[in-house]
Design a protein around this motif. Structure first.
Motif, short mmCIF file in Angstrom:
data_model
loop_
_atom_site.label_atom_id
_atom_site.label_comp_id
_atom_site.label_asym_id
_atom_site.label_seq_id
_atom_site.Cartn_x
_atom_site.Cartn_y
_atom_site.Cartn_z
N MET A 1 0.85 -1.20 0.00
CA MET A 1 0.00 0.00 0.00
C MET A 1 0.88 1.25 0.00
N THR A 2 0.60 2.17 -0.89
CA THR A 2 1.38 3.41 -0.98
C THR A 2 0.97 4.40 0.11
N ILE A 3 1.80 5.43 0.30
CA ILE A 3 1.48 6.47 1.28
C ILE A 3 0.17 7.16 0.91
N GLU A 4 -0.07 7.40 -0.37
CA GLU A 4 -1.29 8.05 -0.83
C GLU A 4 -2.52 7.19 -0.51
N GLU A 5 -2.40 5.89 -0.74
CA GLU A 5 -3.52 4.99 -0.46
C GLU A 5 -3.79 4.91 1.04
N LEU A 6 -2.72 4.89 1.83
CA LEU A 6 -2.90 4.85 3.28
C LEU A 6 -3.56 6.12 3.79
N SER A 7 -3.14 7.27 3.27
CA SER A 7 -3.74 8.55 3.67
C SER A 7 -5.21 8.59 3.28
N TYR A 8 -5.52 8.13 2.08
CA TYR A 8 -6.90 8.10 1.59
C TYR A 8 -7.77 7.26 2.51
N SER A 9 -7.28 6.07 2.87
CA SER A 9 -8.04 5.17 3.74
C SER A 9 -8.21 5.76 5.13
N LEU A 10 -7.13 6.32 5.67
CA LEU A 10 -7.18 6.90 7.01
C LEU A 10 -8.12 8.09 7.08
N ASP A 11 -8.04 8.96 6.08
CA ASP A 11 -8.91 10.15 6.08
C ASP A 11 -10.36 9.77 5.87
N THR A 12 -10.61 8.77 5.05
CA THR A 12 -11.99 8.30 4.86
C THR A 12 -12.55 7.74 6.16
N PHE A 13 -11.75 6.92 6.83
CA PHE A 13 -12.19 6.32 8.09
C PHE A 13 -12.45 7.41 9.13
N TYR A 14 -11.56 8.38 9.22
CA TYR A 14 -11.72 9.45 10.20
C TYR A 14 -12.99 10.26 9.94
N GLY A 204 -14.13 18.44 15.24
CA GLY A 204 -12.91 17.76 14.83
C GLY A 204 -12.99 17.23 13.42
N GLY A 205 -14.15 16.71 13.05
CA GLY A 205 -14.32 16.18 11.70
C GLY A 205 -14.27 17.25 10.63
N SER A 206 -14.58 18.49 11.01
CA SER A 206 -14.59 19.59 10.04
C SER A 206 -13.19 19.96 9.55
N GLN A 207 -12.16 19.41 10.17
CA GLN A 207 -10.81 19.53 9.61
C GLN A 207 -10.71 18.70 8.32
N LEU A 208 -11.58 17.70 8.21
CA LEU A 208 -11.77 16.83 7.03
C LEU A 208 -10.67 15.81 6.82
N GLN A 209 -9.46 16.08 7.24
CA GLN A 209 -8.36 15.14 7.05
C GLN A 209 -7.59 14.96 8.34
N LEU A 210 -7.17 13.71 8.59
CA LEU A 210 -6.36 13.38 9.75
C LEU A 210 -4.89 13.16 9.39
N SER A 211 -4.64 12.69 8.18
CA SER A 211 -3.28 12.34 7.78
C SER A 211 -2.38 13.57 7.74
N GLY A 212 -1.14 13.39 8.18
CA GLY A 212 -0.19 14.49 8.21
C GLY A 212 -0.12 15.12 9.59
N THR A 213 1.06 15.55 9.98
CA THR A 213 1.23 16.11 11.32
C THR A 213 0.44 17.41 11.52
N ASP A 214 0.35 18.24 10.48
CA ASP A 214 -0.39 19.50 10.61
C ASP A 214 -1.86 19.24 10.90
N ASN A 215 -2.47 18.31 10.18
CA ASN A 215 -3.87 17.98 10.41
C ASN A 215 -4.07 17.35 11.79
N ALA A 216 -3.18 16.45 12.16
CA ALA A 216 -3.30 15.79 13.46
C ALA A 216 -3.20 16.81 14.60
N ASP A 217 -2.23 17.72 14.49
CA ASP A 217 -2.08 18.76 15.52
C ASP A 217 -3.31 19.66 15.59
#
Length: 390
Positions: A1-14, A204-217
């Motif tokens: 699984m690529t980084i892009e695919e992992l981010s896509y899956s993680l952000d969708t789940f979040y 929290g969900g209105s950030q829309l994305q979790l992947s990446g340190t900036d989004n997580a912070d």
């Protein structure tokens, strides 16, 4: 699984988990309102809440989402996750209306209005901001919906309350204001805690994305600020009612917590936790004042929804420029005024048309007997009702 695919899956789940938390707020509104109405109207308010959620979901699926967003090019997460997240927000807006018009509105008229608000009124004004319309281009900022969701719902509620009138016995001929206590304070408190929990998904969900340190912070800060504002809102409401009335009025404390949540929703990602506390303190004080003033104006709102979501929603919007350089007071006033004018104006027309056709108010006999019997045929607490024996 690529980084892009992992981010896509993680952000969708979040996004889906956040949406599920917001959906759970429907239970919070149901419990809060069921606790703050009289026992004879409990089943009916629960029927309203479950049906308004079902109607909102269906209408937004068939009509509303496309009106609000067209065919968005969603690539960072699953398009269906984006739809589901936006859908539960429109249900929240409609939930605000049900509490304000409780105990005296016809069920059928309420449900027809649900269709109008969730299919047309809400999505159109939402497209002006979150749909990258003219309010967004003008610089209006509303991170998670203090105005777009909460003030919009309160504006629709205000239009209904003005045409509906107060409950029988609420106001006396000599200007006295009679308290009409709710039936179940434990339920109201449970509902508030459910809403408080669901709000982490809302903001929290209105950030829309979790992947990446900036989004997580950013999400972590949003959670902290959301919680801080709610806590300080409850504390401020407690202090003011204790000082003024020498009582720890639970309903005011609950509304203080909700007011803090509504206020921070406009922009929870830029304040420091200390500023979030101050925002919550102001919201808790403001909501108590607003509830008292609206009562003196003879605007009967059984759960304080217009004050919590409308007055405090505007307060939250106007505080955004304090911590965000992207917003100005003039732009915030422009956005808030536009949303209010649209939602209140269209809602007033819709309620008026319902009033002159189907009617919007139940009969005096039905109001005295309670909507549980007249509209639903099922009492919420039948074991507490004295029945005739043969």
């Amino acid at each position: 699984m690529t980084i892009e695919e992992l981010s896509y899956s993680l952000d969708t789940f979040y996004l889906l988990i956040s949406a599920a938390l917001v959906m759970w707020m429907a239970a919070g509104f149901s419990m809060l309102e069921a606790g703050l109405v009289r026992s004879k109207n409990t089943t009916e308010i629960l029927v309203k809440n479950i049906l308004l959620y079902a109607i909102a979901c269906t209408c937004y699926l068939l009509i509303g989402y496309r009106l609000m967003y067209g065919s968005p090019d969603v690539t960072d997460f699953a398009p269906s996750a984006d739809f589901f997240f936006q859908m539960v927000f429109v249900a929240t807006a409609m939930s605000i209306v049900s509490g304000a018009v409780a105990e005296r509105m016809k069920l059928l008229s309420f449900l027809i209005f649900c269709i109008v608000l969730t299919s047309f009124i809400y999505p159109i004004q939402g497209s002006w901001s979150w749909g990258e319309g003219f309010l967004d281009q003008a610089g209006f900022v509303d991170f998670a919906g203090s105005g777009i969701v909460h003030m919009a719902g309160a504006s629709a509620a205000l239009a209904g309350v003005l045409l509906l009138g107060p409950r029988k016995g609420k106001y006396g001929k000599d200007g006295e204001i009679n308290a009409i206590p709710g039936a179940n304070m434990p339920l109201a408190t449970l509902g508030t805690f459910i809403l408080w929990m669901g709000w982490f998904g809302f903001n929290g969900g209105s950030q829309l994305q979790l992947s990446g340190t900036d989004n997580a912070d950013a999400i972590a800060l949003v959670f902290v600020n959301t919680n801080a504002a709610a806590a300080c809102g409850a504390l401020a409401a407690f202090v003011i009612v204790r000082l003024v009335w020498q009582k720890a009025d639970l309903t005011m404390i609950l509304n203080g917590a909700l007011a803090g949540l509504v206020a921070i929703t406009a922009e929870p990602s830029t304040p420091t936790p200390g500023i979030a506390c101050l925002i919550g303190l102001g919201a808790g004080l403001l909501v108590v004042l607003s509830i008292v003033v609206l009562d003196r104006l003879r605007l009967d709102d059984p759960v304080g929804a217009i004050s919590v979501h409308g007055v405090v929603g505007l307060y939250g919007l106007l505080l955004v420029p304090v911590t965000s350089s992207d917003a100005t007071v003039l732009n915030q006033l422009y956005g808030a005024g536009t949303i209010f004018a649209w939602v209140f104006g269209l809602s007033l027309v819709a309620w008026f048309l319902l009033k002159i056709t189907l009617g919007i108010r139940i009969s005096e006999d039905d109001e005295y007997q309670g909507s549980d019997i007249s509209d639903c045929g099922v009492e919420a607490y039948p074991e507490f009702v004295t029945q005739k024996t043969s």
